[in-house]
Design a protein around this motif. Structure first.
Motif, short mmCIF file in Angstrom:
data_model
loop_
_atom_site.label_atom_id
_atom_site.label_comp_id
_atom_site.label_asym_id
_atom_site.label_seq_id
_atom_site.Cartn_x
_atom_site.Cartn_y
_atom_site.Cartn_z
N SER A 1 0.82 -1.21 0.00
CA SER A 1 0.00 0.00 0.00
C SER A 1 0.86 1.26 0.00
N THR A 2 2.18 1.11 0.19
CA THR A 2 3.09 2.25 0.19
C THR A 2 3.31 2.73 -1.23
N VAL B 1 5.32 4.92 -3.86
CA VAL B 1 6.65 5.50 -4.02
C VAL B 1 6.73 6.20 -5.37
N TYR C 1 6.14 -2.64 -4.25
CA TYR C 1 5.66 -1.28 -3.99
C TYR C 1 4.81 -0.76 -5.15
N ASP D 1 0.14 11.97 -3.95
CA ASP D 1 -0.33 10.95 -3.01
C ASP D 1 0.78 9.98 -2.59
N ALA D 2 2.02 10.35 -2.84
CA ALA D 2 3.14 9.45 -2.54
C ALA D 2 3.53 9.50 -1.07
N ASP D 3 3.77 8.33 -0.50
CA ASP D 3 4.29 8.25 0.87
C ASP D 3 5.79 8.52 0.88
N VAL D 4 6.45 8.07 -0.19
CA VAL D 4 7.90 8.19 -0.33
C VAL D 4 8.21 8.76 -1.71
N GLY E 1 4.65 15.12 6.00
CA GLY E 1 4.94 13.80 6.56
C GLY E 1 5.53 12.83 5.56
N ALA E 2 5.51 13.20 4.26
CA ALA E 2 6.12 12.34 3.24
C ALA E 2 7.62 12.25 3.49
N ASP F 1 14.41 8.88 10.41
CA ASP F 1 14.07 8.99 9.00
C ASP F 1 14.81 7.94 8.18
#
Length: 297
Positions: free
Chosen positions: A4-5, A7, A28, A60-63, A91-92, A146
């Protein structure tokens, strides 16, 4: 099974493309962006998602992983108008795998923090082969928490992932790496020309040299191409020339003498000035051949 992550990988070139593919293989959800649409289309064919803009890639990227040529490119893509810092969610986690100046990294990490975005510098070593194999060595700078958050992503792209200190430390270690690599390539080039001048079977010589104290990754990965005169780029002269500029500037700033490094930087610059910037950095052999009056057709 796809994670669900999400990238976002910005920069799908010789290094970034294979790295993005390895993230896909690790499960990913990867969104690729590149200035040239053809590379994005190729990435989509591999099973990834494509984005036409930086904003669409990172929204919408987490990373977010950047793999870009130079400091100005990173500054533009990340902090420029319509860049990462304008569109990434608070928070990304931003991982910069580019090789850039340590001082720029420190400044950009502070700018990211002001936007609530966590930043680590994670330049890589291993060339195109390492990127394809997922066997890169990755030197990581940033806050410990991090770096821990980034580690699963980094371990999908490399086999050696080491936290070397605060922001900018990864880039400093990468500069040292590029100093060693350039110097070693030059010495291997000189050794091969020396062997050739004496009529020695270079392939046999490399085999025995690689098994002794002279053994190194350049002999393992580059010598065969240097013997054959094949300089298909895995890492271009242009980029190593840029990296050696980073090394010499950082050494001067710190008051450190790097006499051999300065000479190799000049040789790399001379090779580039002769129009060979698009060749692999192992093409330093061309310059040694020329200086020895043994230029090959």
């Amino acid at each position: 099974m796809r994670s669900s992550t999400a990238v976002a990988v910005l920069g799908l070139g010789i290094m970034g493309g294979p790295m993005a593919n390895n993230l896909l293989r690790a499960g990913y959800d990867v969104i690729g962006y590149n200035r040239s649409p053809a590379k994005v289309a190729n990435f989509v064919e591999q099973g990834g998602r494509g984005a036409e803009t930086i904003a669409a890639a990172v929204h919408d990227a987490d990373v977010i992983v950047t793999m870009l040529p130079d400091s100005p490119d990173v500054e533009q893509v990340v902090a420029g108008e319509d860049g990462v810092l304008e569109h990434a969610a608070s928070g990304a986690l931003w991982i910069d795998a580019s090789t850039i100046r340590p001082d720029v990294t420190v400044r950009m990490a502070a700018a990211a923090a002001d936007k609530g975005i966590r930043a680590v510098d994670a330049p890589v070593s291993g060339g195109e082969a390492g990127a394809i194999e997922g066997s890169l060595s990755i030197m990581v700078g940033g806050a410990a928490a991090d770096v821990d958050a980034a580690r699963p992503i980094l371990e999908a792209m490399g086999t050696t992932v080491v936290h070397v200190g605060p922001a900018g430390s990864g880039q400093t270690v990468k500069a040292a790496n590029q100093l060693i690599v350039a110097g070693t390539i030059e010495l291997v080039a000189e050794a091969l020309v020396f062997l050739d001048a004496h009529g020695v079977d270079a392939e046999a010589a490399v085999k025995v040299l690689a098994g002794g104290l002279a053994g190194n990754r350049i002999l393992d990965r580059k010598a065969a191409g240097m013997i054959a005169g094949d300089y298909t780029p895995g890492f271009r002269v242009d980029l190593h020339h840029k990296d050696l500029g980073i090394v010499t500037a950082a050494a001067r700033e710190a008051g450190v003498a790097i006499p051999l490094g300065v000479v190799v930087a000049q040789l790399m610059g001379a090779l580039r000035a002769r129009g060979h910037g698009s060749l692999d950095h192992s093409a330093l052999r061309l310059l040694v051949d020329e200086l020895s009056g043994r230029a090959r057709s």
